[in-house]
Structure formats: structure tokens, C-alpha cells
Write an enzyme that holds these catalytic residues in place. Structure first.
Site, PDB file in Angstrom:
ATOM      1  N   CYS A 186      40.284  50.027  29.822  1.00  9.05           N
ATOM      2  CA  CYS A 186      40.713  51.402  29.611  1.00  9.05           C
ATOM      3  C   CYS A 186      39.749  52.058  28.617  1.00  9.05           C
ATOM      4  O   CYS A 186      39.240  51.418  27.708  1.00  9.05           O
ATOM      5  CB  CYS A 186      42.124  51.543  29.044  1.00  9.05           C
ATOM      6  SG  CYS A 186      43.392  50.858  30.082  1.00  9.05           S
ATOM      7  N   ARG A 211      35.112  51.053  32.069  1.00 13.80           N
ATOM      8  CA  ARG A 211      36.183  50.311  31.391  1.00 13.80           C
ATOM      9  C   ARG A 211      37.468  50.239  32.225  1.00 13.80           C
ATOM     10  O   ARG A 211      38.440  49.603  31.829  1.00 13.80           O
ATOM     11  CB  ARG A 211      36.495  50.973  30.035  1.00 13.80           C
ATOM     12  CG  ARG A 211      35.308  51.070  29.115  1.00 13.80           C
ATOM     13  CD  ARG A 211      35.665  51.792  27.837  1.00 13.80           C
ATOM     14  NE  ARG A 211      36.567  51.005  27.029  1.00 13.80           N
ATOM     15  CZ  ARG A 211      36.198  50.082  26.161  1.00 13.80           C
ATOM     16  NH1 ARG A 211      34.908  49.841  25.987  1.00 13.80           N
ATOM     17  NH2 ARG A 211      37.071  49.415  25.464  1.00 13.80           N
ATOM     18  N   TRP A 230      42.609  50.844  33.309  1.00 16.47           N
ATOM     19  CA  TRP A 230      42.602  49.564  34.022  1.00 16.47           C
ATOM     20  C   TRP A 230      44.021  49.042  33.871  1.00 16.47           C
ATOM     21  O   TRP A 230      44.454  48.695  32.775  1.00 16.47           O
ATOM     22  CB  TRP A 230      41.577  48.613  33.398  1.00 16.47           C
ATOM     23  CG  TRP A 230      41.430  47.330  34.163  1.00 16.47           C
ATOM     24  CD1 TRP A 230      40.607  47.122  35.232  1.00 16.47           C
ATOM     25  CD2 TRP A 230      42.092  46.083  33.915  1.00 16.47           C
ATOM     26  NE1 TRP A 230      40.738  45.827  35.664  1.00 16.47           N
ATOM     27  CE2 TRP A 230      41.638  45.163  34.877  1.00 16.47           C
ATOM     28  CE3 TRP A 230      43.031  45.650  32.976  1.00 16.47           C
ATOM     29  CZ2 TRP A 230      42.077  43.848  34.937  1.00 16.47           C
ATOM     30  CZ3 TRP A 230      43.472  44.339  33.029  1.00 16.47           C
ATOM     31  CH2 TRP A 230      42.994  43.460  34.011  1.00 16.47           C
ATOM     32  N   ASN A 265      44.351  52.267  24.682  1.00 16.45           N
ATOM     33  CA  ASN A 265      43.604  51.135  25.237  1.00 16.45           C
ATOM     34  C   ASN A 265      44.108  49.879  24.529  1.00 16.45           C
ATOM     35  O   ASN A 265      44.083  49.814  23.302  1.00 16.45           O
ATOM     36  CB  ASN A 265      42.101  51.351  24.978  1.00 16.45           C
ATOM     37  CG  ASN A 265      41.281  50.081  25.154  1.00 16.45           C
ATOM     38  OD1 ASN A 265      40.280  49.904  24.474  1.00 16.45           O
ATOM     39  ND2 ASN A 265      41.657  49.212  26.054  1.00 16.45           N
ATOM     40  N   GLY A 266      44.588  48.901  25.300  1.00 12.81           N
ATOM     41  CA  GLY A 266      45.097  47.665  24.702  1.00 12.81           C
ATOM     42  C   GLY A 266      46.406  47.272  25.350  1.00 12.81           C
ATOM     43  O   GLY A 266      46.728  47.736  26.446  1.00 12.81           O
ATOM     44  N   GLU A 280      26.238  31.715  38.315  1.00 12.58           N
ATOM     45  CA  GLU A 280      26.053  33.149  38.099  1.00 12.58           C
ATOM     46  C   GLU A 280      25.824  33.878  39.427  1.00 12.58           C
ATOM     47  O   GLU A 280      26.368  34.964  39.652  1.00 12.58           O
ATOM     48  CB  GLU A 280      24.888  33.371  37.122  1.00 12.58           C
ATOM     49  CG  GLU A 280      24.497  34.815  36.862  1.00 12.58           C
ATOM     50  CD  GLU A 280      25.617  35.684  36.304  1.00 12.58           C
ATOM     51  OE1 GLU A 280      26.675  35.169  35.927  1.00 12.58           O
ATOM     52  OE2 GLU A 280      25.427  36.912  36.288  1.00 12.58           O
ATOM     53  N   LYS A 324      28.199  36.817  40.736  1.00 16.61           N
ATOM     54  CA  LYS A 324      27.678  38.157  41.036  1.00 16.61           C
ATOM     55  C   LYS A 324      28.111  38.582  42.432  1.00 16.61           C
ATOM     56  O   LYS A 324      28.555  39.691  42.649  1.00 16.61           O
ATOM     57  CB  LYS A 324      26.163  38.090  40.959  1.00 16.61           C
ATOM     58  CG  LYS A 324      25.376  39.128  40.307  1.00 16.61           C
ATOM     59  CD  LYS A 324      25.508  39.435  38.857  1.00 16.61           C
ATOM     60  CE  LYS A 324      26.824  39.357  38.203  1.00 16.61           C
ATOM     61  NZ  LYS A 324      26.816  39.136  36.803  1.00 16.61           N
ATOM     62  N   GLU A 349      32.079  39.137  42.761  1.00 19.41           N
ATOM     63  CA  GLU A 349      32.692  40.263  42.051  1.00 19.41           C
ATOM     64  C   GLU A 349      32.382  41.616  42.683  1.00 19.41           C
ATOM     65  O   GLU A 349      33.173  42.543  42.549  1.00 19.41           O
ATOM     66  CB  GLU A 349      32.353  40.253  40.557  1.00 19.41           C
ATOM     67  CG  GLU A 349      30.940  40.578  40.222  1.00 19.41           C
ATOM     68  CD  GLU A 349      30.667  40.514  38.731  1.00 19.41           C
ATOM     69  OE1 GLU A 349      31.505  40.976  37.947  1.00 19.41           O
ATOM     70  OE2 GLU A 349      29.601  39.994  38.353  1.00 19.41           O
ATOM     71  N   HIS A 360      30.498  14.815  46.463  1.00 23.53           N
ATOM     72  CA  HIS A 360      31.770  14.389  45.866  1.00 23.53           C
ATOM     73  C   HIS A 360      32.913  15.317  46.272  1.00 23.53           C
ATOM     74  O   HIS A 360      33.933  15.369  45.598  1.00 23.53           O
ATOM     75  CB  HIS A 360      31.626  14.312  44.339  1.00 23.53           C
ATOM     76  CG  HIS A 360      30.540  13.372  43.932  1.00 23.53           C
ATOM     77  ND1 HIS A 360      30.682  12.008  44.015  1.00 23.53           N
ATOM     78  CD2 HIS A 360      29.276  13.602  43.500  1.00 23.53           C
ATOM     79  CE1 HIS A 360      29.547  11.437  43.624  1.00 23.53           C
ATOM     80  NE2 HIS A 360      28.682  12.380  43.320  1.00 23.53           N
ATOM     81  N   LYS A 397      34.638  46.600  32.730  1.00 27.28           N
ATOM     82  CA  LYS A 397      33.473  46.057  32.029  1.00 27.28           C
ATOM     83  C   LYS A 397      33.842  45.336  30.751  1.00 27.28           C
ATOM     84  O   LYS A 397      33.288  44.308  30.419  1.00 27.28           O
ATOM     85  CB  LYS A 397      32.532  47.215  31.727  1.00 27.28           C
ATOM     86  CG  LYS A 397      31.255  46.808  31.067  1.00 27.28           C
ATOM     87  CD  LYS A 397      30.205  46.548  32.099  1.00 27.28           C
ATOM     88  CE  LYS A 397      28.948  45.953  31.530  1.00 27.28           C
ATOM     89  NZ  LYS A 397      28.396  44.935  32.423  1.00 27.28           N
TER      90      LYS A 397
HETATM   91  C1  F6R Z   1      30.237  39.529  35.298  1.00 26.92           C
HETATM   92  C2  F6R Z   1      30.711  40.122  34.068  1.00 26.92           C
HETATM   93  C3  F6R Z   1      31.781  39.422  33.316  1.00 26.92           C
HETATM   94  C4  F6R Z   1      31.426  39.414  31.830  1.00 26.92           C
HETATM   95  C5  F6R Z   1      32.591  38.835  31.014  1.00 26.92           C
HETATM   96  C6  F6R Z   1      32.269  38.745  29.541  1.00 26.92           C
HETATM   97  O1  F6R Z   1      29.227  40.291  35.876  1.00 26.92           O
HETATM   98  O2  F6R Z   1      30.251  41.139  33.666  1.00 26.92           O
HETATM   99  O3  F6R Z   1      31.993  38.134  33.785  1.00 26.92           O
HETATM  100  O4  F6R Z   1      30.277  38.670  31.648  1.00 26.92           O
HETATM  101  O5  F6R Z   1      33.726  39.634  31.186  1.00 26.92           O
HETATM  102  O6  F6R Z   1      32.012  40.006  29.011  1.00 26.92           O
HETATM  103  P1  F6R Z   1      31.266  40.176  27.635  1.00 26.92           P
HETATM  104  O7  F6R Z   1      29.888  39.638  27.813  1.00 26.92           O
HETATM  105  O8  F6R Z   1      31.289  41.637  27.375  1.00 26.92           O
HETATM  106  O9  F6R Z   1      32.026  39.379  26.622  1.00 26.92           O
END
Ligand code: F6R
Length: 619
Positions: A2, A27, A74, A100-101, A491, A495, A498, A514, A614
Site C-alpha cells: 500500500c 506498492r 494491496w 499502510n500496514g 531466480e 522471475k 511472478e 532425486h 514491491k
Molecule cells: C522478486 C521480488 C521479491 C523481492 C522480495 C524482497 O522479483 O522482487 O521477491 O525480492 O520481496 O524484497 P526486498 O528486497 O525489498 O526486501
């Protein structure tokens, strides 16, 4: 998660708020809303869906005023809907808030307030804040917010307005970020800097439990005991352009392309004479690094993958035992941590709730905590004993790209620094830093080549799309890596899933037999990270095993390696040749591009994938 914003000044408040919210939309984007204060009345407009829905509504029915608050959501408590969208007001419509929270004790508060005649409209935890403030109000909004905050459990950044207090916004924060933007006869509060950057570069970071009272030409900050606090403002060096797409179709693509420059700047600034690493901002003394007996790296998501890669580097060269944990597990498992442990927390946003909690847990147990963080002045950076900034600039796309490779860049530098401080500089190859400095150039060249042959990667993605549809959506992705590129397999899978919502898993290639090899038939596409290095031959064997069972192979290989081309691999992506230790940054980039193009082929909203935000400020 948020985003909140507040503005008071002479400008058209809806325009300022909508523009600010556009920069906070990373956010959360389940709904958005505004509350505008004018002539002793608060007008609220809020809409489910992305910000554009709200913007259209405001265009159709403009709201006049110069003071107001806004929110982009969010959803946590209550589905995304107009009713659950913020801002919320109390039943008398005197007070409006954006939050926010998470308010953990909202049920009890709702019950108590309900008994006193308060009528609730939404299913959210946040609405209770507006009612609480209204119930505490005795003519001074600041005092009412302060009293209300004392009764709230959980995390919050709140912007509040009262219909009888023109030109005034109260902001308060606990475990959720809030900054203050200072303008000429105008002031702002916001969850993050990009929201105010178009208007001012002068910001004040609010500490936990601080409260700010803003008016057009004035602001006052208070601590949790109600005493005034003198704050020093910070001049933001970066430009609003950095938070814009500048011709790219998506922020994600723009951020992928920014990587060579981010790394170049990082290495230029931090490497001296190819022999020494300098961390100007690091306030932990060398003595601490000399004495530590083990390192624990704690992070979430992509940052966790950077930590896993860091373990290979630190153990290989600094010869210190390293363990890596996800923040949400670390904090609850009563970890063995003491004053001889260095805990490294990695976070792009610096606000991730689990990482922040893990950091606090580590400090309580006596460990020294070093943060690797992108957002300047973020909570994780402030609460750690020392910080190294990645300086990747604002990362707007929800899927992390440049922050990841910047975190990898810092892991290399920190490894070198650690070996030197501990008198083990000889463990690193003599030209370690020189070679590392070449990586940005190689990345730049690779991206140039990619640009020239963009259709090749697009074609791979288009083929996958067709393949997926032809198999009734049964196709999926597996990512296999070994050694220092194993975390890149995780990773790459993260990517892809998501932003394209396609099932994707990352595995260490040696683990295939395994269990996961049972998944292989003609359905999955298997991305094999097969660059030259210690485990290259082993990877080739794994590829044979997958091929023999019908899997479609996408191989990432070193330039000029023709072993797989036109043979075992259905698709080949080349990266510039380099020592294996320096390959992770170069391997990460095509993985990002592949995910990007697959998501584009499926027609998804790449910068704002569903259900994600984010900055994950809830646990
Ligand atoms: C994936 C992504 C998330 C963040 C995770 C940690 O693309 O962006 O997996 O890496 O939420 O976020 P930070 O780095 O802000 O603690």
C-alpha cells in the site's frame, strides 16, 4: 505494501495526489482513492482496480481542493472493492485516513467502538483508525491521532485529515515507511520519495513512532512522547527521470537495461586502483570483521537468491562459514546467533517486514548486523549496525532486476573486502577486482547484441506460448543450475512465475535424479545454466538425461561454446565468456529477458503482476 500520500499547498490536490499515487502504484494496485478537504467537508472518491480507474472517475467528476490524502492498496483484510478501498472515514464523516500496514487488534477495537455507536462500512482493519481518531478528537487532530496510535497494535503509516482543520495533515509511522517532502508553501507526506520528487527534492525521513504535523508553509515533527524533534532534511540526488520509463515499454525492461551502468558506477566508486574496496558509508569497524566466526545472510525472494550466491563467494575466498536463510524462517527458529556472528540482511526496499524482524532478532541476540540495501534511509538501513548501499536507483517494476545484480555486485566487493581485512587477500585471485570491473562492459555488450537480435528471444517466448496452448496449458518451466549459478536457477524460476503466472521451479541440477526428473516428459521447458566452469561437464550429463526423456532444453551457454547448439539444446542463449565466478550477473540478465518476453507474449501486466507488491511491509 500500500502507498499513502498527503498534500497541502496551493496546487490542485487531486492532480498532485493522482500523480504521486502513480509513482507509488508499485506498492499495490488493487484499488485507489482520494480524500479531499474543502469548506469543512471531506469528499472521498475511491475505486477498485488500478489507478487509471480512479483517474477516469476524477476526470469525469473533478474534486476541487488544496489539501488531501490518497492511497493505493494491496489488499490484506477484505477483498479488493470500492468499499474496502482507502481512504476510510468514520461514520460522522469528520475524519478520513489512508493507512499502510496491518492493525492486529482491529477486531477488539471495532467491537469496543461499535458498542459506543460507531458504524463500520468496510471489512478492512484500517477503517477502525478513522473511528478511533474521531472518538479521541477534542479539537486538535494531532492529539487525537497520538491518542489513537497508543491503542493500535501492528504496523502503520497513517495520513489523517479532519474536516474542521483546513490545510492540515497528520502523519504517523510505526514499522511502515513515511517520508516528508518539503516544498515552497507546500508540504507532502508519502510512503516513498518518487511520489513527491516532481515537486521537491528536499525530504525528511521519519523515524519509527514519529509523527508529523504539516500545514502549507510549516511542519513539525514529534516523537512518541509528544516532544518536538528537530529533523535534518536530505537532498535527493536522483532525478524524477529515473522513476520514468524513458521510452521503454515497461519499467522492467528499462531496469534490465540499466544494469551495466549501475554496476559500472558501483565498481568505479568502490574499487580503488584495482586492488582495494572502499565502503565509505560502512560504520562497522574492521575489528568486528576480523573477529567474526560465522556469517548468516538473511533476506526474502530475489534478495535471498543474491544471498545464496554471496555464500559461494564468501566461503570460497574469505573461508568463513556462511548460512543463508529466508527472513520469515530465520526469525521464528530461534537461530544460533551471538556476538561473533555477522548477520547480513539484504533488501532492495529496506522495508520488508520479515527482514526487518529478522534484523531485530539478530540484534537482540548480540550479532552485528550489516544491511545491503537499495533505498536510502530505509528502516533496514537505519536499524542495522552498518549499511552498504547498492545505489541502483529507484526500482519501480515489481519484479526485481537491477537491484538483484547490484546486490550480487556488492557481494563480490564485500567478499574481497573481507578477505583483505582478515589478512587473507591472497585467497582471492590477484586480478579479482580487475576482472570484476569488466563485467559491466560485458553486460553492456550482451544487451546490445540482444537489442540487435531481439526477435530471437521474442521468438523463443512466442514458441513457448504456442507450445503451452497446444498442450492445454500443461507446459511449465524448470530451471537447473549448479555451483555458483544454482541460485540463478531459483531466480530465473521466480522471475518467470511472478510475471507470467506459469509454474516454474529452480533446482540444483544434481538433485534432478532425486525426484524432480519424474516431471520430465515432453511438457516442461528446462532452462539449463550451462556456462563454462567446474561443473560444466556434469551439467552436460544432466542435459542428456533430460533430453532422453523428452524435455525441451533452453541452454544458457558461454559464447563460442557450440557443444549444445543445434544438438541437445532446442534453444541456445549465449553470454560473454568470463571466469565462472563472475558469470552470475551475466547469466541473470538473459533469465530476466526470457521471463519478460514470456509474460509479454501472454499479454500480462509486466510491471504490476497480480497479487504482488514491491515493498512487502506485512508479515
Ligand atoms: C522478486 C521480488 C521479491 C523481492 C522480495 C524482497 O522479483 O522482487 O521477491 O525480492 O520481496 O524484497 P526486498 O528486497 O525489498 O526486501
Amino acid at each position: 505494501m500500500c502507498g499513502i500520500i498527503g498534500y497541502t499547498g496551493a496546487k490542485d490536490v487531486s492532480e498532485v495526489l493522482l500523480k504521486g499515487l502513480a509513482r507509488l502504484e508499485y506498492r499495490g494496485y488493487d484499488s485507489a482513492g482520494l480524500a479531499v478537504l474543502k469548506d469543512e467537508a471531506i469528499r472521498i472518491v475511491k475505486k477498485q482496480g488500478k489507478l487509471e480507474v480512479l483517474a477516469e472517475e476524477v476526470k469525469q467528476r473533478p474534486i476541487e481542493g488544496n489539501t488531501g490524502i490518497g492511497h493505493t492498496r494491496w489488499a490484506t483484510h477484505g477483498e479488493p472493492s470500492d468499499l474496502n478501498a482507502h481512504p476510510h472515514n468514520d461514520h460522522t464523516e469528520d475524519v478520513a485516513i489512508a493507512h499502510n500496514g496491518i492493525i492486529e487488534n482491529y477486531k477488539q477495537l471495532k467491537e469496543q467502538l461499535g458498542e459506543n455507536g460507531h458504524i463500520f462500512k468496510s471489512e478492512t482493519d484500517s477503517e477502525v483508525i478513522a473511528h478511533l481518531i474521531a472518538s479521541e478528537y477534542q479539537g486538535d487532530l494531532r492529539l487525537a491521532v497520538a491518542e489513537a496510535a497508543k491503542r493500535l497494535k501492528g504496523s502503520f503509516a497513517i495520513a489523517a485529515i479532519h474536516k474542521k482543520e483546513p490545510d492540515r495533515i497528520i502523519g504517523i509511522r510505526k514499522d511502515s515507511p513515511l517520508i516528508l517532502g518539503l516544498g515552497e508553501e507546500e508540504n507532502f507526506i508519502a510512503s516513498d520519495i518518487p511520489a513527491v520528487l516532481e515537486h521537491t527534492k528536499e525530504v525528511v525521513y521519519l523515524e519509527n513512532n514519529e509523527m508529523v504535523d504539516i500545514k502549507k508553509g510549516k511542519y513539525t515533527v514529534y516523537d512518541e512522547f509528544g516532544s518536538q524533534v528537530e529533523k535534518i532534511s536530505t537532498k535527493i540526488e536522483w532525478d524524477i527521470k529515473q522513476a520514468e520509463k524513458t521510452g521503454f515499454k515497461h519499467f522492467m525492461l528499462k531496469e534490465i537495461f540499466e544494469q551495466p551502468e549501475v554496476l559500472k558506477q558501483m565498481f568505479q566508486k568502490r574499487i580503488k586502483n584495482d586492488t582495494e574496496v572502499v565502503f565509505d558509508e560502512l560504520i562497522i569497524s574492521e575489528d568486528v570483521f576480523k573477529k567474526i566466526e560465522n556469517v548468516i545472510i538473511v533476506a526474502c525472494g530475489t534478495a535471498y537468491h543474491a544471498g545464496l550466491t554471496g555464500r559461494y563467494m564468501i566461503e570460497k575466498y574469505a573461508r568463513i562459514p556462511v548460512s543463508v536463510d529466508t527472513s520469515s524462517e530465520f526469525r521464528y527458529r530461534d537461530p544460533l546467533v551471538d556476538k561473533n556472528t555477522l548477520v547480513i540482511v539484504i533488501s532492495q526496499s529496506g522495508e520488508t517486514a520479515d527482514t526487518l524482524a529478522a534484523l531485530r532478532e539478530a540484534k537482540t541476540k548480540g550479532a552485528k548486523v550489516l544491511a545491503i540495501c537499495n533505498v536510502l534511509g530505509a528502516s533496514i538501513a537505519r536499524e542495522s549496525d552498518g549499511v552498504i548501499y547498492t545505489h541502483a536507483g529507484p526500482e519501480i517494476a515489481v519484479a526485481s532486476t537491477k537491484a538483484y545484480t547490484a546486490q550480487l555486485g556488492i557481494m563480490y566487493l564485500f567478499t574481497h573486502y573481507l578477505t583483505k581485512v582478515r589478512g587473507k587477500a591472497d585467497n582471492c585471485p590477484p586480478d579479482f577486482l580487475k576482472e570484476l570491473s569488466q563485467v559491466p562492459k560485458l553486460a553492456k555488450r550482451m544487451l546490445k547484441q540482444y537489442r540487435r537480435n531481439e526477435n530471437k528471444m521474442k521468438g523463443y517466448a512466442a514458441n513457448f506460448h504456442k507450445y503451452y496452448l497446444a498442450r492445454n496449458n500443461k507446459s511449465c518451466f524448470l530451471y537447473l543450475g549448479r555451483n555458483i549459478n544454482y541460485p540463478n536457477a531459483l531466480e530465473g524460476a521466480l522471475k518467470l512465475k511472478e510475471i507470467s503466472y506459469i509454474s516454474a521451479e529452480g533446482y540444483p541440477a544434481g538433485e534432478m535424479k532425486h525426484g524432480p526428473i519424474a516431471l520430465i516428459d515432453e511438457n516442461p521447458w528446462v532452462v539449463c545454466l550451462a556456462v563454462k566452469g567446474d561443473t560444466y561437464e556434469k551439467m552436460l550429463s544432466n542435459i542428456q538425461e533430460i533430453r532422453a526423456r523428452g524435455g525441451i532444453i533452453v541452454a544458457i551457454v558461454s559464447e563460442r561454446d557450440s557443444t549444445l547448439k543445434g544438438k541437445e539444446a532446442n534453444y541456445v542463449i549465449e553470454i560473454p565468456e568470463t571466469e565462472e565466478i563472475f558469470s552470475p550477473i551475466l547469466v541473470a540478465i538473459p533469465l530476466q529477458l526470457l521471463a519478460y518476453h514470456v509474460a509479454a507474449e501472454f499479454g500480462y501486466d509486466i510491471d504490476k503482476p497480480r497479487n504482488l507488491a514491491k515493498s512487502v511491509t506485512v508479515e
